[in-house]
Design an enzyme around this catalytic site. Sequence first.
Site: not given
Length: 492
Positions: A85, A88, A246, A338
């Site tokens: 992404h 990110e 991410h 994440e």
Amino acid sequence: MPHLFSIFLHLLFFKLVAPVTFRHHRYDELVRMLYKVHNECPYITRVYSIGRSVKGRHLYVLEFSDYPGTHEPLEPEVKYVGNMHGNEVLGRELLLQLSEFLCEEFRNGNQRIVRLVEGTRIHIMPSMNPDGYEVAAAQGPDTFGYLVGRNNANGVDLNRNFPDLNTYIYYNEKNGGPNHHLPLPDNWKSQSSENRTLCLFVFIPSLEPFSEHMLFDVSGAAVEPETKAVIQWIRSFNFVLSANLHGGAVVANYPYDKSFEHRVRGFRRTANTPTPDDKLFQKLAKVYSYAHGWMHQGWNCGDYFPDGITNGASWYSLSKGMQDFNYLHTNCFEITLELSCDKFPRQEELQREWLGNREALIQFLEQVHQGIKGMVLDENYNNVANAVISVSGINHDVTSGDHGDYFRLLLPGTYTVTATAPGFDPETLIVTVGPGEPKLVNFQLKRSILQATPKRKAPNSGHRNKVLPKKVQPQAAGKKELKMKQSQRGPA
Ligand SMILES: [Zn+2]
């Protein structure tokens, strides 16, 4: 006085120089960084490109190995993918830091890093979505558009752009059928397309009729070039372990991402959808979260995850993600990390983030060295590629690579392991795996006297019962590798 002056100079130097590396890198700077690391460590690195983004930017990979560009049998391949992404961005910067760190520590003789690089082939892709990044970076950290730059230049979310193989595996789990290496689904219609496939097919192992065709998803839209490049990449290397970096939360997320019950976000944490390797995946995720500065504490970004880990589907269901595709289509076990509440953290945060992630990034790479690995050979000591390695009690097989070597991540315990290949009698061994280094378990398969019988199905071996060549010719493998090298070399 001269002493004080030198201290002053020293402080000034560090104030001016040291933090400079902790900054965001635009595309050109990223490329320069990769080549800088390569130039500093030319004997243990290689820069290659797996393809181009929509806007023509290269998807660069920096490889670390004691023999860059070569698969050494029994040496596992592991990868990190950042910035899928585009907005990110922490993973991208952390992977650049990691690259620099591996190079410097190797040169400094840090025994842990030397051992890691000599025993592992590490592939680092700091940005899978360089176009999205440029859009996000043009806005900078103080953005109100939370999603600006997330997608690629065609407006597609790359983590929703992979083939959905979950539907097939959930069916197979109930009704029987392959438990690994699921083929690309039929609704990924292939159509001939000559010019756009040139860069596609050169380094794909000829497993499925994928190579000479353009991929289309169910809607008929062409699959994004970034996705396509990654699919080829993960089919052409025998990756064993991977993490996809991410932001927007702080948690280590493991498969499956797609819920069996088709629940959506809002029905949160109700549809845990474990893989047959659930315990192993939990351990991999925990290794990261506990080696991370604060991920394991669980409370982050206003959310709580026990131990800092979560099954993907139990958080929210995600279809067509990269993580599930890795597990269902290849030998690679991937988790999704994440890493920051802020998708685009301020530059001043980067050093703290690096210190919080450094040990975790190294420990996760080291996790590829566990379980069992070995060679699958025939009676004449020829490599048997694509042999199926099954572990009783775990309904997910892996296969040997082109060189006949296989890697099966396992937690400590005693296992019944079977190797099968078409035309050979299966061989079963009882293996006890300890917590340390992977156990070397070789198989030597005998030709089956029943091999002339058609349609003899090897137990538990899924759909890949194609007849193997009688001998896997080392020459052929060499040619393939040469082709791979040629196709992966980026432009000057
Ligand atoms: Zn993301």
